[in-house]
Write an enzyme that holds these catalytic residues in place. Structure first.
Site, PDB file in Angstrom:
ATOM      1  N   LYS A 204      -2.778  -2.079  -2.955  1.00  0.00           N
ATOM      2  CA  LYS A 204      -3.677  -1.229  -2.312  1.00  0.00           C
ATOM      3  C   LYS A 204      -3.311   0.279  -2.681  1.00  0.00           C
ATOM      4  O   LYS A 204      -2.549   0.888  -2.069  1.00  0.00           O
ATOM      5  CB  LYS A 204      -3.948  -1.563  -0.813  1.00  0.00           C
ATOM      6  CG  LYS A 204      -4.770  -0.641  -0.268  1.00  0.00           C
ATOM      7  CD  LYS A 204      -5.195  -1.085   1.196  1.00  0.00           C
ATOM      8  CE  LYS A 204      -5.909  -0.104   1.921  1.00  0.00           C
ATOM      9  NZ  LYS A 204      -6.777  -0.850   3.020  1.00  0.00           N
TER      10      LYS A 204
ATOM     11  N   GLU B  81       0.843  -1.308  -0.071  1.00  0.00           N
ATOM     12  CA  GLU B  81       0.018   0.017  -0.110  1.00  0.00           C
ATOM     13  C   GLU B  81       1.144   1.343  -0.066  1.00  0.00           C
ATOM     14  O   GLU B  81       1.123   1.917   1.098  1.00  0.00           O
ATOM     15  CB  GLU B  81      -1.003  -0.041   1.292  1.00  0.00           C
ATOM     16  CG  GLU B  81      -1.701   1.477   1.126  1.00  0.00           C
ATOM     17  CD  GLU B  81      -2.794   1.246   2.404  1.00  0.00           C
ATOM     18  OE1 GLU B  81      -2.619   0.533   3.538  1.00  0.00           O
ATOM     19  OE2 GLU B  81      -3.484   2.452   2.437  1.00  0.00           O
TER      20      GLU B  81
HETATM   21  P1  13P Z   1      -9.284   4.247   4.379  1.00  0.00           P
HETATM   22  O1  13P Z   1     -10.138   3.440   3.321  1.00  0.00           O
HETATM   23  O2  13P Z   1      -9.959   4.828   5.476  1.00  0.00           O
HETATM   24  O3  13P Z   1      -8.382   5.068   3.800  1.00  0.00           O
HETATM   25  O4  13P Z   1      -8.332   3.235   4.973  1.00  0.00           O
HETATM   26  C1  13P Z   1      -7.809   2.235   4.156  1.00  0.00           C
HETATM   27  C2  13P Z   1      -6.579   1.656   4.944  1.00  0.00           C
HETATM   28  O5  13P Z   1      -6.305   0.814   5.459  1.00  0.00           O
HETATM   29  C3  13P Z   1      -5.576   2.947   4.938  1.00  0.00           C
HETATM   30  O6  13P Z   1      -4.282   2.249   5.286  1.00  0.00           O
END
Ligand code: 13P
Length: 341
Positions: free
Chosen positions: A220, A178
């Site tokens: 992600k 991510e």
């Molecule tokens: P949000 O969808 O609130 O951005 O959170 C997702 C997430 O895991 C961020 O690391």
């Protein structure tokens, strides 16, 4: 490493019609969410809240492929003594675990951070696997501003993401990679596009250097989207079109799936954007949600810490999960939202 098994899990995480519940708020973040609904952030309240979500049978079995947990939660038991991880497994979803330890200031780079937590990661992954985690998450944070991001921030964060991903795969855990480009600033969608492109390209370069098997991971990312404070907000169609163009340019088809963060979008925007992207198919990878706020804001409000509101909280969660499940197939319509309201 058994890559066939990693690929099977990664594919299940992004299966059409389902997506990931990001319930991995750190203690600091969940306190902020609880403050907003007037609930004290005690260990028991955090447990009760998350137990409510994981016991929402309709949502969990039909629309949720996996749940990202925070360290505290993975070791917690439900009120009746069942480990929360078991509740998730029993619903048919896959338990996952956030393993980064947050961000630290990046030396020589004012305003920028690097995500930490690699030092004892191999040992921790082993314990999480034994407890039932089959995937993990590590979030790098890239901010857009005056003169940032620097190449330094992009590079060190990509390096850490790849180090984490390789350690996960060696431990038979699917890494969610991510790299989040924040939508907090006043930049426009094209600046977000350009920065995200640099970040994704660097991230995949590092993943290759460190021999991460793309078939055994999930990306992600943020969407290509206008900064929250930008006076000119891009339309749903523009966000969808630019995000898909960007991802096609940067994400190899060997990656089984992409699961977006919501990043501060409203519940309905996050759903509409995902839905619009599926109108632009066919796509080379599974494409779904891994939302935190956009799945939980409504149930948090409906619950507000009261035991008598558990059913209402579960209904609110099921509704958002179903809306996003439909969006992951391009079958959502805004009229479905009004009906529910
Ligand atoms: P949000 O969808 O609130 O951005 O959170 C997702 C997430 O895991 C961020 O690391």
């Amino acid at each position: 490493m058994n890559l066939t098994e990693l690929n099977r899990i990664a594919t299940a995480m992004v299966v059409s019609g389902k997506g990931i519940l990001a319930a991995d708020e750190s203690s600091g973040t969940i306190k902020k969410r609880f403050d907003a609904i007037g609930v004290e952030s005690t260990e028991e309240n955090r447990r009760d809240y998350r137990e409510m979500l994981f016991r929402a049978k309709d949502a969990m079995s039909q629309y949720i492929s996996g749940v990202i947990l925070y360290d505290e939660t993975i070791w917690q038991d439900a009120k009746d003594g069942t480990p929360l991880v078991r509740l998730i497994e029993q619903s048919g979803a896959i338990p996952g675990i956030k393993v980064d330890e947050g961000t630290q200031a990046l030396p020589m780079c004012p305003g920028e951070t690097v995500t930490v937590g690699l030092d004892r990661l191999a040992e921790r992954l082993k314990k999480y696997y034994e407890r039932g985690a089959r995937f993990a998450k590590w979030r790098a944070v890239i901010d857009i501003g005056n003169g940032i991001p620097s190449m330094t921030a992009i590079s060190v964060n990509a390096h850490a993401l790849a180090r984490y991903a390789a350690l996960c795969q060696a431990a038979q855990i699917v890494p969610i990679v991510e790299p989040e480009v924040l939508m907090d600033g006043d930049h426009d969608i094209d600046r977000c596009y350009e920065v995200t492109q640099r970040v994704l390209n660097k991230t995949f370069q590092e993943l290759r250097v460190q021999r991460v098997a793309l078939e055994g991971m999930v990306l992600k990312p943020n969407m290509a989207i206008s900064g929250k404070k930008c006076p000119k907000q891009a339309s749903v169609e523009e966000v969808a079109e630019k995000t898909i163009r960007l991802l096609k340019a940067c994400v190899p088809a060997a990656v089984p799936g992409i699961a977006f963060l919501s990043g501060g979008q409203s519940d309905e925007e996050a759903t509409a954007h995902l839905n619009a992207m599926h109108k632009l198919g066919p796509l080379p990878w599974g494409l779904t949600f891994s939302y935190g706020r956009a799945l939980q804001a409504a149930p948090q409000k409906a619950w507000s810490g009261r035991p008598e509101n558990v059913a209402a909280g579960q209904r609110a969660f099921s509704h958002r999960a179903r809306m996003n499940g439909l969006a992951s197939k391009g079958e959502w319509q805004s009229s479905l939202e009004q009906k529910a309201a």
